[in-house]
Design a protein around this motif. Structure first.
Motif, mmCIF file in Angstrom:
data_model
loop_
_atom_site.group_PDB
_atom_site.id
_atom_site.type_symbol
_atom_site.label_atom_id
_atom_site.label_comp_id
_atom_site.label_asym_id
_atom_site.label_seq_id
_atom_site.Cartn_x
_atom_site.Cartn_y
_atom_site.Cartn_z
ATOM 1 N N ARG A 81 0.836 -1.191 0.000
ATOM 2 C CA ARG A 81 0.000 0.000 0.000
ATOM 3 C C ARG A 81 0.877 1.250 0.000
ATOM 4 N NH1 ARG A 81 -5.208 -0.145 1.889
ATOM 5 N NH2 ARG A 81 -4.879 1.765 3.078
ATOM 6 N N ARG A 82 0.488 2.216 -0.795
ATOM 7 C CA ARG A 82 1.236 3.467 -0.886
ATOM 8 C C ARG A 82 0.688 4.522 0.063
ATOM 9 N NH1 ARG A 82 4.784 3.201 -4.946
ATOM 10 N NH2 ARG A 82 4.466 1.632 -6.557
ATOM 11 N N ARG A 83 -0.489 4.284 0.624
ATOM 12 C CA ARG A 83 -1.049 5.230 1.585
ATOM 13 C C ARG A 83 -1.725 4.439 2.695
ATOM 14 N NH1 ARG A 83 -6.587 6.160 0.100
ATOM 15 N NH2 ARG A 83 -6.572 8.112 1.263
ATOM 16 N N GLY A 84 -1.567 4.905 3.908
ATOM 17 C CA GLY A 84 -2.142 4.186 5.028
ATOM 18 C C GLY A 84 -1.289 2.995 5.430
ATOM 19 N N PRO A 85 -1.755 2.225 6.390
ATOM 20 C CA PRO A 85 -0.965 1.113 6.915
ATOM 21 C C PRO A 85 -0.956 -0.091 5.962
ATOM 22 C CG PRO A 85 -3.121 1.144 7.926
ATOM 23 C CD PRO A 85 -3.053 2.366 7.059
ATOM 24 N N LEU A 186 -13.512 -5.686 5.416
ATOM 25 C CA LEU A 186 -12.712 -5.076 6.458
ATOM 26 C C LEU A 186 -11.855 -4.001 5.806
ATOM 27 C CD1 LEU A 186 -11.045 -6.722 9.471
ATOM 28 C CD2 LEU A 186 -9.735 -5.092 8.115
ATOM 29 N N TRP A 187 -12.003 -2.776 6.294
ATOM 30 C CA TRP A 187 -11.272 -1.626 5.755
ATOM 31 C C TRP A 187 -10.215 -1.193 6.764
ATOM 32 C CZ3 TRP A 187 -14.177 2.523 2.500
ATOM 33 C CH2 TRP A 187 -14.978 1.893 1.531
ATOM 34 N N ILE A 188 -9.103 -0.648 6.262
ATOM 35 C CA ILE A 188 -8.048 -0.140 7.137
ATOM 36 C C ILE A 188 -7.653 1.265 6.693
ATOM 37 C CG2 ILE A 188 -7.182 -2.441 7.686
ATOM 38 C CD1 ILE A 188 -4.895 -1.994 5.741
ATOM 39 N N GLY A 189 -7.091 2.017 7.636
ATOM 40 C CA GLY A 189 -6.633 3.368 7.334
ATOM 41 C C GLY A 189 -5.743 3.885 8.441
ATOM 42 N N ALA A 190 -5.097 4.993 8.182
ATOM 43 C CA ALA A 190 -4.267 5.635 9.201
ATOM 44 C C ALA A 190 -5.156 6.265 10.263
ATOM 45 C CB ALA A 190 -3.365 6.686 8.555
ATOM 46 N N LEU A 191 -4.686 6.282 11.502
ATOM 47 C CA LEU A 191 -5.501 6.761 12.609
ATOM 48 C C LEU A 191 -5.473 8.284 12.748
ATOM 49 C CD1 LEU A 191 -7.272 5.660 14.906
ATOM 50 C CD2 LEU A 191 -5.215 5.507 16.315
ATOM 51 N N ALA A 192 -4.322 8.890 12.542
ATOM 52 C CA ALA A 192 -4.182 10.330 12.782
ATOM 53 C C ALA A 192 -5.161 11.183 11.976
ATOM 54 C CB ALA A 192 -2.741 10.770 12.528
ATOM 55 N N PRO A 193 -5.382 10.898 10.676
ATOM 56 C CA PRO A 193 -6.337 11.728 9.934
ATOM 57 C C PRO A 193 -7.757 11.681 10.495
ATOM 58 C CG PRO A 193 -4.935 10.504 8.424
ATOM 59 C CD PRO A 193 -4.684 9.959 9.796
ATOM 60 N N GLY A 258 -2.381 -2.902 20.481
ATOM 61 C CA GLY A 258 -1.086 -2.634 19.864
ATOM 62 C C GLY A 258 -1.170 -1.443 18.927
ATOM 63 N N ARG A 259 -0.749 -1.625 17.681
ATOM 64 C CA ARG A 259 -0.783 -0.516 16.731
ATOM 65 C C ARG A 259 -2.165 -0.299 16.129
ATOM 66 N NH1 ARG A 259 0.722 -1.417 10.786
ATOM 67 N NH2 ARG A 259 0.425 -3.622 10.336
ATOM 68 N N TRP A 260 -3.135 -1.183 16.447
ATOM 69 C CA TRP A 260 -4.444 -1.123 15.811
ATOM 70 C C TRP A 260 -5.518 -0.588 16.751
ATOM 71 C CZ3 TRP A 260 -4.917 -1.584 10.770
ATOM 72 C CH2 TRP A 260 -3.928 -2.283 10.069
ATOM 73 N N ALA A 261 -6.445 0.154 16.162
ATOM 74 C CA ALA A 261 -7.676 0.551 16.844
ATOM 75 C C ALA A 261 -8.841 0.139 15.963
ATOM 76 C CB ALA A 261 -7.709 2.062 17.071
ATOM 77 N N SER A 295 -1.591 3.475 15.798
ATOM 78 C CA SER A 295 -1.314 4.322 14.648
ATOM 79 C C SER A 295 -2.191 3.994 13.457
ATOM 80 C CB SER A 295 0.152 4.180 14.227
ATOM 81 O OG SER A 295 0.443 2.828 13.882
ATOM 82 N N ALA A 296 -2.854 2.859 13.482
ATOM 83 C CA ALA A 296 -3.684 2.407 12.362
ATOM 84 C C ALA A 296 -5.056 2.008 12.891
ATOM 85 C CB ALA A 296 -3.033 1.221 11.646
ATOM 86 N N ALA A 297 -6.020 1.946 11.992
ATOM 87 C CA ALA A 297 -7.388 1.607 12.401
ATOM 88 C C ALA A 297 -8.015 0.659 11.391
ATOM 89 C CB ALA A 297 -8.238 2.875 12.526
ATOM 90 N N TRP A 298 -8.971 -0.106 11.877
ATOM 91 C CA TRP A 298 -9.744 -0.979 10.993
ATOM 92 C C TRP A 298 -11.206 -0.925 11.411
ATOM 93 C CZ3 TRP A 298 -12.664 -4.975 12.921
ATOM 94 C CH2 TRP A 298 -12.353 -5.445 14.202
ATOM 95 N N LEU A 299 -12.059 -1.258 10.479
ATOM 96 C CA LEU A 299 -13.497 -1.333 10.736
ATOM 97 C C LEU A 299 -14.118 -2.259 9.701
ATOM 98 C CD1 LEU A 299 -14.807 0.605 8.311
ATOM 99 C CD2 LEU A 299 -13.967 2.405 9.814
ATOM 100 N N GLN A 300 -15.363 -2.622 9.931
ATOM 101 C CA GLN A 300 -16.073 -3.497 9.011
ATOM 102 C C GLN A 300 -17.276 -2.779 8.441
ATOM 103 O OE1 GLN A 300 -16.333 -6.327 12.174
ATOM 104 N NE2 GLN A 300 -15.124 -7.847 11.077
#
Length: 360
Positions: A81-85, A186-193, A258-261, A295-300
């Motif tokens: 991936r070029r953007r996000g985790p 299941l989607w993932i993305g960076a947490l800070a934004p 850990g690194r995931w929310a 630092s990263a997040a996931w959701l469904q």
């Protein structure tokens, strides 16, 4: 497509490539719009009696006659991936499982059998990571016995569309008559934004789901078992945005691991939708998760929830893989009450999307 030095299309796959991700071109069906050829990309799950079965990222199975092939090749794993985790399927599957724990579980080799009295399929299904230690038919028989002893239908949770997912297992389940009931992503993305999207200072965070939070929660009449599932996970937070009559205007749930929310149970008062309240709740939870080192997040999200997909896309999330629940043959629909197993969907609450992180 594979093209020879002479400029001709070539079929460079064989039955020995079953289990690999492939790209094929075939002659289109008579009357097919859009041209003479049809392209398909996915995992080659079988090649028998002149017919190929290819499972797409969505989990859809495409049947292709060998005689219609004009080109084909094995394709490499998806690029980083070029953007996000970046994350593997195995990592995300285990993180997701820890964020929604069953009340009872048992190992069958590397597979985990999970039960929570019928509250959501995810907490009442097998997570098949690794080797069960038995041939598949014996494994599925043991699975059916285990759930039958608990008065529940047997479900197997599978995934498609990423490196290391279970397209071959899906195909084997379907051959044995297991019924796919639910598919989501299941989607993932960076947490800070997400944390930067809204102030959210009025959002109240708690370690427990109190009566006010539950009053906004879509699943009414939550049992003690359900409360145990809701409260499970490494570091669980419940968010409430105060509303009228003591009932929150919006709620959400986050588990930091850990690194995931993870984000789930995001719901908004129907009279207050399209005002950005879901984003406010998510931002408050994201800031808490950042404070705990994530630092990263996931959701469904459901595949047909266009508003939720638009919202999460605007927050920088994108699909990592699809997941599915297969129900045992002959159990019949409705064995588990619909209000305890249906995916968690909610109507739009912002102009660009909706809440709708799933609990199926």
């Amino acid at each position: 497509m594979e093209i020879s030095a002479a400029g001709r299309l070539e079929v460079r796959i064989t039955a020995a490539d079953v289990g690999k991700r492939v790209s094929v071109r075939r002659l289109g069906e008579p009357g097919t719009p859009g041209g003479k050829f049809t392209d398909t990309v996915g995992v080659l799950t079988s090649w028998d009696n002149g017919v190929l079965l290819i499972t797409r990222k969505s989990g859809e199975t495409v049947r292709i006659a060998e005689s219609s092939l004009v080109a084909g090749k094995v394709v490499p794993a998806a690029p980083a991936r070029r953007r996000g985790p970046a994350a593997t399927y195995d990592e995300l599957a285990r993180v997701a499982s820890r964020a929604w724990r069953p009340v009872e579980s048992e190992r069958l080799g590397d597979w985990e059998l999970r039960s929570a009295g019928g509250f959501t399929r995810r907490a009442n299904s097998v997570l098949p990571l690794g080797d069960p230690g038995l041939p598949l038919d014996e494994t599925l028989a043991a699975v059916r016995r285990w759930y039958g002893e608990r008065g529940l239908p047997a479900y197997v949770q599978t995934a498609t569309g990423a490196e290391g997912t279970q397209e071959l297992l899906c195909a084997e389940l379907e051959r044995r008559g297991w019924v796919r009931e639910v598919s989501a992503e299941l989607w993932i993305g960076a947490l800070a934004p997400v944390a930067d999207r809204a102030e959210g200072s009025e959002v109240v965070l708690s370690r427990t789901a109190d009566e006010a939070w539950l009053a906004r929660y879509r699943r009414k009449g939550v049992s003690e078992v359900a409360l145990k599932v809701l409260g499970s996970g490494p570091s669980v937070w419940f968010a409430s945005l105060p509303g009228e009559g003591g009932v929150p205007a919006a709620i959400g749930r986050c588990v930091v691991d850990g690194r995931w929310a993870s984000f789930a149970a995001v719901e908004v008062d129907p009279a207050l939708r399209r005002r950005g309240l879901a984003t406010t709740v998510l931002a408050a939870l994201a800031r808490r998760a950042l404070d705990e080192g994530a630092s990263a997040a996931w959701l469904q999200v459901e595949t047909d929830n266009a508003a939720a997909r638009a919202l999460y896309g605007a927050l920088g999330f994108s699909a990592h893989h699809a997941y599915h629940h297969y129900r045992e043959p002959d159990s019949g629909p409705g064995t588990v009450a619909p209000d305890t197993v249906a995916p968690d969907t909610v109507a739009p609450d912002t102009v660009s999307g909706s809440s709708g992180s799933g609990e199926s």
